[in-house]
Design a protein around this motif. Structure first.
Motif, PDB file in Angstrom:
ATOM      1  N   ARG A 152      -3.073 -11.654   0.181  1.00 47.01           N
ATOM      2  CA  ARG A 152      -2.445 -10.574   0.959  1.00 47.01           C
ATOM      3  C   ARG A 152      -2.778  -9.210   0.370  1.00 47.01           C
ATOM      4  O   ARG A 152      -2.946  -8.230   1.096  1.00 47.01           O
ATOM      5  N   ALA A 153      -2.885  -9.128  -0.960  1.00 46.16           N
ATOM      6  CA  ALA A 153      -3.257  -7.861  -1.601  1.00 46.16           C
ATOM      7  C   ALA A 153      -4.674  -7.457  -1.203  1.00 46.16           C
ATOM      8  O   ALA A 153      -4.941  -6.281  -0.950  1.00 46.16           O
TER       9      ALA A 153
ATOM     10  N   ARG B 111      -0.201 -14.261  -2.611  1.00 48.13           N
ATOM     11  CA  ARG B 111       0.012 -12.841  -2.906  1.00 48.13           C
ATOM     12  C   ARG B 111      -1.309 -12.125  -3.155  1.00 48.13           C
ATOM     13  O   ARG B 111      -1.509 -11.003  -2.699  1.00 48.13           O
ATOM     14  N   ALA B 112      -2.217 -12.763  -3.887  1.00 53.14           N
ATOM     15  CA  ALA B 112      -3.518 -12.143  -4.167  1.00 53.14           C
ATOM     16  C   ALA B 112      -4.330 -11.981  -2.889  1.00 53.14           C
ATOM     17  O   ALA B 112      -5.001 -10.961  -2.685  1.00 53.14           O
TER      18      ALA B 112
ATOM     19  N   GLU C   2      -1.434  -9.741 -12.160  1.00 56.45           N
ATOM     20  CA  GLU C   2      -0.992 -10.457 -10.975  1.00 56.45           C
ATOM     21  C   GLU C   2      -2.122 -11.239 -10.304  1.00 56.45           C
ATOM     22  O   GLU C   2      -1.880 -12.028  -9.420  1.00 56.45           O
ATOM     23  N   ARG C   3      -3.354 -11.020 -10.712  1.00 57.15           N
ATOM     24  CA  ARG C   3      -4.476 -11.699 -10.099  1.00 57.15           C
ATOM     25  C   ARG C   3      -4.686 -13.062 -10.753  1.00 57.15           C
ATOM     26  O   ARG C   3      -4.975 -13.139 -11.947  1.00 57.15           O
TER      27      ARG C   3
ATOM     28  N   ARG D 236      -4.500  -6.128   2.310  1.00 56.17           N
ATOM     29  CA  ARG D 236      -3.950  -4.763   2.351  1.00 56.17           C
ATOM     30  C   ARG D 236      -4.988  -3.740   1.944  1.00 56.17           C
ATOM     31  O   ARG D 236      -4.981  -2.606   2.418  1.00 56.17           O
ATOM     32  N   ARG D 237      -5.897  -4.119   1.036  1.00 57.37           N
ATOM     33  CA  ARG D 237      -6.920  -3.172   0.585  1.00 57.37           C
ATOM     34  C   ARG D 237      -7.927  -2.844   1.672  1.00 57.37           C
ATOM     35  O   ARG D 237      -8.549  -1.781   1.631  1.00 57.37           O
TER      36      ARG D 237
END
Length: 135
Positions: free
Chosen positions: A97-98, A94-95, A54-55, A101-102
């Motif tokens: 936002r991921a 998305r990356a 996904e990255r 989140r981390r």
């Protein structure tokens, strides 16, 4: 040849001439591998996050990943937030936002901290609101 080398060669068993060459090489103990070779292999290996499907391959995301690994969370928070809002591609958003989140705090830790502060405030108010007998 020194005395210790002579003692080492005397202590080694002689390989049997009738045995195959592989058995002869197993007769001697193997030397442990050097750590430098292992370090070289680790440097040549890709970083752990590269295999994630996904990255996306983007220089900005890779720069933010490296900043995250270095511990520069302020840069990650600022740049990933900007990238999550302004990126043209969905996979970049998305990356980003991921990554955000981390670095967000654990929700359970937040709940426990709020509960501890509420308990402290309750106990302090209870103590001050109830009169104490003077000795």
């Amino acid at each position: 040849m020194t005395d210790t080398e002579q003692a080492d060669t005397d202590a080694r068993p002689e390989p049997d001439a009738s045995s195959p060459p592989d058995a002869q090489s197993d007769a001697e103990p193997r030397r442990p591998t050097k750590k430098r070779g292992k370090r070289r292999d680790e440097k040549a290996a890709p970083p752990p996050g590269d295999a994630a499907p996904e990255r996306p391959r983007d220089p900005e995301i890779e720069r933010l990943e490296q900043a995250f690994e270095r511990g520069d969370y302020a840069l990650v928070r600022a740049e990933a937030g900007r990238l999550a809002k302004e990126a043209e591609r969905d996979e970049l958003r998305r990356a980003a936002r991921a990554l955000l989140r981390r670095i967000d705090p654990d929700p359970l830790a937040v709940v426990l901290l709020v509960a501890a502060m509420a308990l402290l405030a309750f106990l302090a108010l209870w103590y001050w609101s109830h009169g104490h007998a003077a000795p």
